[in-house]
Design a protein around this motif. Structure first.
Motif, PDB file in Angstrom:
ATOM      1  N   VAL A 138     -15.094 -50.062  17.377  1.00  0.00           N
ATOM      2  CA  VAL A 138     -14.307 -49.641  16.217  1.00  0.00           C
ATOM      3  C   VAL A 138     -13.345 -48.527  16.601  1.00  0.00           C
ATOM      4  O   VAL A 138     -12.151 -48.561  16.258  1.00  0.00           O
ATOM      5  CB  VAL A 138     -15.228 -49.169  15.068  1.00  0.00           C
ATOM      6  CG1 VAL A 138     -14.412 -48.543  13.938  1.00  0.00           C
ATOM      7  CG2 VAL A 138     -16.044 -50.339  14.535  1.00  0.00           C
ATOM      8  N   VAL A 190     -17.310 -45.289   9.185  1.00  0.00           N
ATOM      9  CA  VAL A 190     -16.831 -44.587  10.378  1.00  0.00           C
ATOM     10  C   VAL A 190     -15.593 -43.763  10.033  1.00  0.00           C
ATOM     11  O   VAL A 190     -15.457 -42.607  10.435  1.00  0.00           O
ATOM     12  CB  VAL A 190     -16.517 -45.592  11.509  1.00  0.00           C
ATOM     13  CG1 VAL A 190     -15.761 -44.904  12.654  1.00  0.00           C
ATOM     14  CG2 VAL A 190     -17.803 -46.218  12.037  1.00  0.00           C
ATOM     15  N   GLN A 228     -21.013 -51.032  19.077  1.00  0.00           N
ATOM     16  CA  GLN A 228     -20.180 -51.387  17.925  1.00  0.00           C
ATOM     17  C   GLN A 228     -19.298 -50.211  17.503  1.00  0.00           C
ATOM     18  O   GLN A 228     -18.134 -50.395  17.153  1.00  0.00           O
ATOM     19  CB  GLN A 228     -21.063 -51.835  16.764  1.00  0.00           C
ATOM     20  CG  GLN A 228     -21.721 -53.187  16.981  1.00  0.00           C
ATOM     21  CD  GLN A 228     -22.775 -53.477  15.941  1.00  0.00           C
ATOM     22  OE1 GLN A 228     -23.916 -53.064  16.068  1.00  0.00           O
ATOM     23  NE2 GLN A 228     -22.392 -54.200  14.894  1.00  0.00           N
ATOM     24  N   ARG A 242     -10.491 -49.822  18.957  1.00  0.00           N
ATOM     25  CA  ARG A 242      -9.442 -50.545  18.245  1.00  0.00           C
ATOM     26  C   ARG A 242      -8.493 -49.576  17.553  1.00  0.00           C
ATOM     27  O   ARG A 242      -7.276 -49.762  17.555  1.00  0.00           O
ATOM     28  CB  ARG A 242     -10.056 -51.508  17.232  1.00  0.00           C
ATOM     29  CG  ARG A 242      -9.018 -52.368  16.514  1.00  0.00           C
ATOM     30  CD  ARG A 242      -9.648 -53.539  15.787  1.00  0.00           C
ATOM     31  NE  ARG A 242     -10.760 -53.137  14.956  1.00  0.00           N
ATOM     32  CZ  ARG A 242     -12.014 -53.546  15.151  1.00  0.00           C
ATOM     33  NH1 ARG A 242     -12.325 -54.349  16.146  1.00  0.00           N
ATOM     34  NH2 ARG A 242     -12.978 -53.137  14.336  1.00  0.00           N
ATOM     35  N   ALA A 243      -9.034 -48.500  16.980  1.00  0.00           N
ATOM     36  CA  ALA A 243      -8.202 -47.507  16.310  1.00  0.00           C
ATOM     37  C   ALA A 243      -7.295 -46.794  17.312  1.00  0.00           C
ATOM     38  O   ALA A 243      -6.105 -46.596  17.051  1.00  0.00           O
ATOM     39  CB  ALA A 243      -9.083 -46.491  15.586  1.00  0.00           C
ATOM     40  N   GLN A 266      -4.822 -52.757  11.946  1.00  0.00           N
ATOM     41  CA  GLN A 266      -5.318 -52.515  13.295  1.00  0.00           C
ATOM     42  C   GLN A 266      -5.490 -53.815  14.070  1.00  0.00           C
ATOM     43  O   GLN A 266      -5.069 -53.927  15.227  1.00  0.00           O
ATOM     44  CB  GLN A 266      -6.645 -51.766  13.239  1.00  0.00           C
ATOM     45  CG  GLN A 266      -6.517 -50.308  12.831  1.00  0.00           C
ATOM     46  CD  GLN A 266      -7.861 -49.605  12.862  1.00  0.00           C
ATOM     47  OE1 GLN A 266      -8.907 -50.236  12.832  1.00  0.00           O
ATOM     48  NE2 GLN A 266      -7.821 -48.290  12.919  1.00  0.00           N
ATOM     49  N   ARG A 267      -6.110 -54.789  13.456  1.00  0.00           N
ATOM     50  CA  ARG A 267      -6.386 -56.045  14.158  1.00  0.00           C
ATOM     51  C   ARG A 267      -5.115 -56.795  14.530  1.00  0.00           C
ATOM     52  O   ARG A 267      -5.028 -57.389  15.605  1.00  0.00           O
ATOM     53  CB  ARG A 267      -7.301 -56.932  13.303  1.00  0.00           C
ATOM     54  CG  ARG A 267      -8.763 -56.493  13.372  1.00  0.00           C
ATOM     55  CD  ARG A 267      -9.604 -57.142  12.279  1.00  0.00           C
ATOM     56  NE  ARG A 267     -11.029 -56.925  12.471  1.00  0.00           N
ATOM     57  CZ  ARG A 267     -11.644 -55.768  12.223  1.00  0.00           C
ATOM     58  NH1 ARG A 267     -10.940 -54.736  11.755  1.00  0.00           N
ATOM     59  NH2 ARG A 267     -12.932 -55.642  12.439  1.00  0.00           N
ATOM     60  N   GLU A 276     -16.946 -50.039   9.240  1.00  0.00           N
ATOM     61  CA  GLU A 276     -15.675 -49.421   9.629  1.00  0.00           C
ATOM     62  C   GLU A 276     -15.233 -48.392   8.593  1.00  0.00           C
ATOM     63  O   GLU A 276     -14.651 -47.361   8.925  1.00  0.00           O
ATOM     64  CB  GLU A 276     -14.612 -50.500   9.825  1.00  0.00           C
ATOM     65  CG  GLU A 276     -14.888 -51.388  11.030  1.00  0.00           C
ATOM     66  CD  GLU A 276     -13.864 -52.492  11.216  1.00  0.00           C
ATOM     67  OE1 GLU A 276     -12.701 -52.306  10.788  1.00  0.00           O
ATOM     68  OE2 GLU A 276     -14.220 -53.534  11.790  1.00  0.00           O
ATOM     69  N   THR A 277     -15.507 -48.685   7.325  1.00  0.00           N
ATOM     70  CA  THR A 277     -15.183 -47.727   6.267  1.00  0.00           C
ATOM     71  C   THR A 277     -15.977 -46.444   6.436  1.00  0.00           C
ATOM     72  O   THR A 277     -15.444 -45.335   6.323  1.00  0.00           O
ATOM     73  CB  THR A 277     -15.473 -48.333   4.883  1.00  0.00           C
ATOM     74  OG1 THR A 277     -14.770 -49.568   4.739  1.00  0.00           O
ATOM     75  CG2 THR A 277     -15.046 -47.386   3.770  1.00  0.00           C
ATOM     76  N   GLU A 300     -19.160 -55.662   8.448  1.00  0.00           N
ATOM     77  CA  GLU A 300     -18.245 -55.044   9.408  1.00  0.00           C
ATOM     78  C   GLU A 300     -17.284 -54.104   8.692  1.00  0.00           C
ATOM     79  O   GLU A 300     -17.021 -52.984   9.162  1.00  0.00           O
ATOM     80  CB  GLU A 300     -17.451 -56.130  10.149  1.00  0.00           C
ATOM     81  CG  GLU A 300     -18.262 -56.934  11.134  1.00  0.00           C
ATOM     82  CD  GLU A 300     -17.489 -58.087  11.727  1.00  0.00           C
ATOM     83  OE1 GLU A 300     -17.701 -58.397  12.911  1.00  0.00           O
ATOM     84  OE2 GLU A 300     -16.663 -58.697  10.999  1.00  0.00           O
ATOM     85  N   ALA A 325      -8.050 -52.223   8.325  1.00  0.00           N
ATOM     86  CA  ALA A 325      -8.633 -53.187   9.258  1.00  0.00           C
ATOM     87  C   ALA A 325      -7.626 -54.274   9.626  1.00  0.00           C
ATOM     88  O   ALA A 325      -7.530 -54.685  10.794  1.00  0.00           O
ATOM     89  CB  ALA A 325      -9.884 -53.812   8.650  1.00  0.00           C
TER      90      ALA A 325
END
Length: 238
Positions: free
Chosen positions: A152, A68, A148, A155-156, A98-99, A65-66, A61, A95
Motif C-alpha cells: 500500500v 492506513v 500488505q 503504491r502511494a 493511484q492504481r 487502505e483507508t 482492501e 485508490a
C-alpha cells in the motif's frame, strides 16, 4: 531555505489526496453493516467494490487502505472506528488514481520505488504507534501483514513520484506572480511583502499543483476502464 519545491509539492499533493479521507467523517456506515448472509446461504467473506482496468478492488482492501491513510494523518484512534460511506468514497477515488498512475508506469517499467523512500515511509508509519506490537496488532485486527502494508505504501510512493514528474515544473510560481497576488490582497494579508512572500508562494504553488493534479487525473481516467460495483461506490462525490 526549507525543503526543495518538488518535495513541498509532493507534500501538498499527499495532503490533498488524504483530504478525501477526513478523520472527522469517520462514523458508523452502511458499508460497515454485518457482512454475514443468512445461515442457509453461507457467509459473505468479501465484496467487490470496483474493477480498475484489470484489477479487482475488494471492500476489505479498500477499508485497509483507508485505515492506513488515516494513520498517516495521525488518526490512529480514528482508524479503529467504523468507516462511513463518505469516507470510503473518498478513499476509493484515491485508490483509483493511484492504481491508474502505477499501472501506466508498470507498462513502461518506470518509476520504481526507491529503497530509501520506502524505508522512510515505513519508518514514519511505524512511529505513529507506541511500539512494534501495537503496529502488528493494528495489522492483525484488519487481517493484514507487513507485506500488505508495504504494498500500500509503495503504491502511494510511486503514484506521488509519477504525478510529480508530470506537473511539478508547471506548478512553479514566479516572484512576479507572488508579488502580484500580494498587491491584490495586501489589505487582508498584513505585514510587508518580504514577511509573507514565502508563505504566499507556497500557497499559490499548492493551489496550482492541486488544479494540475485534477486535470492530470481526468486525462488518466478518460482512457481507463473503471467500473464501480458497490452501491456506495457508484454514488458521485459531492
Amino acid at each position: 531555505m526549507g525543503a526543495p519545491r518538488g518535495q513541498r509539492a509532493r507534500t501538498g499533493l499527499v495532503a490533498g489526496w488524504l483530504v478525501l479521507v477526513p478523520v472527522s467523517a469517520v462514523a458508523q456506515s452502511v458499508a460497515e453493516a454485518p457482512r454475514t448472509a443468512p445461515a442457509a446461504e453461507g457467509r459473505v467473506i468479501d465484496r467487490v467494490v470496483a474493477v480498475i482496468g484489470n484489477q479487482v478492488l475488494t471492500l476489505s482492501e479498500l477499508e485497509f487502505e483507508t485505515r492506513v491513510a488515516l494513520v498517516q494523518r495521525g488518526g490512529v484512534r480514528a482508524a479503529e472506528a467504523s468507516l462511513d460511506e463518505q469516507t470510503l468514497r473518498g478513499a476509493l477515488e484515491l485508490a483509483i488514481n493511484q492504481r491508474l498512475l502505477v499501472a501506466g508506469a508498470d507498462r513502461l517499467q518506470a518509476f520504481p520505488a526507491e529503497r530509501s523512500e520506502m524505508d522512510a515511509r515505513l519508518k514514519a508509519f511505524r512511529e505513529r504507534f507506541e511500539d512494534e506490537p501495537a503496529l502488528l496488532a493494528f495489522l492483525a485486527r484488519h487481517e493484514a501483514d507487513l507485506e500488505q502494508l508495504t504494498a500500500v505504501l509503495e503504491r502511494a510512493v510511486r503514484a506521488e513520484r509519477i504525478l510529480d514528474s508530470r506537473i511539478r515544473l508547471r506548478a512553479q510560481v514566479s516572484e512576479a506572480e507572488t508579488r502580484r497576488y500580494w498587491e491584490e490582497h495586501k489589505g487582508t494579508l498584513g505585514g510587508p511583502y518580504e514577511s509573507v512572500r514565502d508563505a504566499l508562494r507556497e500557497k499559490l504553488m499548492r493551489e496550482r499543483y492541486g488544479q494540475l493534479a485534477k486535470e492530470e487525473f481526468a486525462q488518466v481516467r478518460a482512457g481507463a476502464k473503471v467500473r464501480r460495483v458497490a452501491p456506495f461506490a457508484r454514488e458521485a462525490l459531492p
